[in-house]
Design a protein around this motif. Structure first.
Motif, PDB file in Angstrom:
ATOM      1  N   PRO A  36      56.990  34.983  47.953  1.00  0.00           N
ATOM      2  CA  PRO A  36      56.282  35.809  46.956  1.00  0.00           C
ATOM      3  C   PRO A  36      57.148  36.150  45.753  1.00  0.00           C
ATOM      4  O   PRO A  36      56.666  36.165  44.629  1.00  0.00           O
ATOM      5  CB  PRO A  36      55.898  37.072  47.750  1.00  0.00           C
TER       6      PRO A  36
ATOM      7  N   GLU B  26      54.945  33.277  44.066  1.00  0.00           N
ATOM      8  CA  GLU B  26      53.923  34.324  43.931  1.00  0.00           C
ATOM      9  C   GLU B  26      53.394  34.637  45.329  1.00  0.00           C
ATOM     10  O   GLU B  26      53.499  33.803  46.235  1.00  0.00           O
ATOM     11  CB  GLU B  26      52.772  33.852  43.019  1.00  0.00           C
ATOM     12  N   PRO B  27      52.788  35.813  45.528  1.00  0.00           N
ATOM     13  CA  PRO B  27      52.145  36.092  46.813  1.00  0.00           C
ATOM     14  C   PRO B  27      50.910  35.191  46.964  1.00  0.00           C
ATOM     15  O   PRO B  27      50.267  34.852  45.966  1.00  0.00           O
ATOM     16  CB  PRO B  27      51.732  37.562  46.715  1.00  0.00           C
TER      17      PRO B  27
ATOM     18  N   ALA C 221      54.294  36.413  53.331  1.00  0.00           N
ATOM     19  CA  ALA C 221      54.014  35.532  52.181  1.00  0.00           C
ATOM     20  C   ALA C 221      52.654  35.831  51.553  1.00  0.00           C
ATOM     21  O   ALA C 221      52.370  35.364  50.445  1.00  0.00           O
ATOM     22  CB  ALA C 221      54.075  34.072  52.615  1.00  0.00           C
TER      23      ALA C 221
ATOM     24  N   ALA D 220      49.440  37.691  49.768  1.00  0.00           N
ATOM     25  CA  ALA D 220      49.074  38.731  48.805  1.00  0.00           C
ATOM     26  C   ALA D 220      48.222  39.772  49.539  1.00  0.00           C
ATOM     27  O   ALA D 220      47.669  39.471  50.601  1.00  0.00           O
ATOM     28  CB  ALA D 220      48.260  38.102  47.669  1.00  0.00           C
TER      29      ALA D 220
END
Ligand code: NDP
Length: 357
Positions: free
Chosen positions: A237, A241-242, A262, A264
């Motif tokens: 993340p 990115e998440p 990992a 979001a």
């Protein structure tokens, strides 16, 4: 007829001659085109998984098949239909009967089913096989050559269906997805997510150096290759990115837990890898807290049913030909079957060809 079998002494795959099977009522006779090989076949060969059919000294291998109906035997099929068989079958004691009756054998508990080529029932690595017509799914001619990919694709079809179902109670959008594992299943699923589901930003985790054919597939799909040796899953993340979705196909047990980190908020992890038992430390409190306070979900899924085969056929039909050619690195005639069971750094997936269309 020619068949590739494993004997009880586990001395590797052997070619043998078996009588051609006769279809019973409700069954069709199928001439085998190709049978794919995956990690489960290797586990069966190594004695780590599977069971021989009762009263037999051998198991016909193979559970990823495509063939042509040569005797429809009064069923709703037609001679010439290209078909892919599902894997699970009822046991003689009928213990999983209710699951089979509802068409949900994939949800049956272990011990209540046989699996062709794996658990207690002969598989499809033979010139001909019989199967109940209800367990044979029609494959369009365009996919006949690669129809043995319908079974592995159906595993992901089911996993994604269950993952999406867990997010169906609210307005969820899938913009970022991470596939853990650059084996055949991981790459096929990455292709499905990019080309069919339409995920905008896709990532795939492996542990290989360039040049490597699996990294080439990841990048050709427009996805980002993540090396777990330099970026372990919990760091993804921050580094990238998440993720709205994580699909785990390494079978590396830590990844089941690291998937949660990992994700979001509101993300979902689908676990399909099958690790061996392994004890290690996990911060259970942090994991539990994160799942709850961030509305995350984890689903584990195994096997697939006819509806997932049908979905997989539609999904595969949307994939470009180059992807099949890249993932299937060798198709071996049955005379040379041993080559299909050897792997080097260029191998992603192999198949044995018994006949052509
Ligand atoms: P493979 O073994 O071919 O692929 C696994 C991939 O994961 C390999 O490329 C391996 O890399 C990579 N990998 C393993 N550990 C790590 C790590 N720590 N970091 C980065 N990469 C890693 O298996 P398949 O693709 O055939 O299947 C994937 C998993 O799904 C397996 O566990 C299999 O048993 C399971 N499976 C589950 C099914 C189900 O119904 N749930 C059905 C079919 C399969 P490398 O090659 O470099 O070692």
């Amino acid at each position: 007829m020619d068949a590739i079998v494993l004997h009880r002494d586990h001395d590797g795959p052997r070619r043998t001659t078996l009588p051609r099977p006769e279809p019973s009522t409700g069954e069709a006779l199928v001439r085998t085109l190709r049978v794919g090989i995956d990690g489960t076949d290797y586990e069966v060969l190594n004695g780590g998984h599977g069971e021989f059919p009762e009263g037999q000294d051998h198991l016909v291998l193979g559970h990823e098949a495509v063939g042509v109906v040569v005797d429809a035997n009064g069923t709703e099929l037609t001679e010439g239909d290209v078909v892919a068989p599902t894997v699970r079958r009822p046991t003689p004691d009928g213990s999983g009967r209710e699951y089979f009756e509802r068409g949900e054998a994939d949800m049956a508990p272990a011990g209540t089913y046989h699996e062709r080529g794996i658990v207690g029932a002969d598989g499809f690595m033979a010139e001909f096989f019989t199967s109940p017509a209800r367990d044979l799914v029609r494959v369009p001619d365009r996919l006949a050559e690669y129809g043995f990919l319908v079974e592995p694709a159906s595993i992901s079809e089911k996993a994604l269906e269950h993952a999406f179902a867990s997010r169906s109670a609210f307005d969820w959008s899938l913009d970022s997805a991470l596939v853990l594992g650059n084996g055949a299943l991981g790459l096929l699923t990455l292709g499905m997510l990019v080309e069919s589901v339409g995920v905008e930003r896709a990532y795939c985790l492996g542990r290989r150096d360039r040049p490597d054919p699996t990294i080439d597939v990841v990048e050709e799909l427009g996805a980002t290759y993540v090396d777990s040796r330099t970026t372990p899953v919990p760091q993804i993340p921050r580094r990238y990115e998440p993720m709205d979705l994580v699909y785990e196909a390494t079978g590396y047990a830590r990844h089941g837990f690291e998937t949660v980190e990992a994700l979001a908020p509101s993300g979902v992890g689908a676990l399909v890898g099958v690790p061996s038992p392994w004890e290690f430390e996990v911060d259970g409190g942090a994991l539990h807290r994160d799942l709850v306070l961030s509305n995350k979900a984890l689903v584990g899924t195994v096997n697939s049913n006819v509806s997932h085969f049908q979905g997989a056929i539609e999904t595969l039909d949307a994939l470009p030909d180059w992807l099949f050619d890249a993932i299937v690195t060798d198709v071996v005639p049955v005379d040379d079957f041993e080559r299909a069971f050897t792997e080097d750094e260029s191998t992603i997936k192999t198949a044995i060809e018994f006949s052509d269309t």
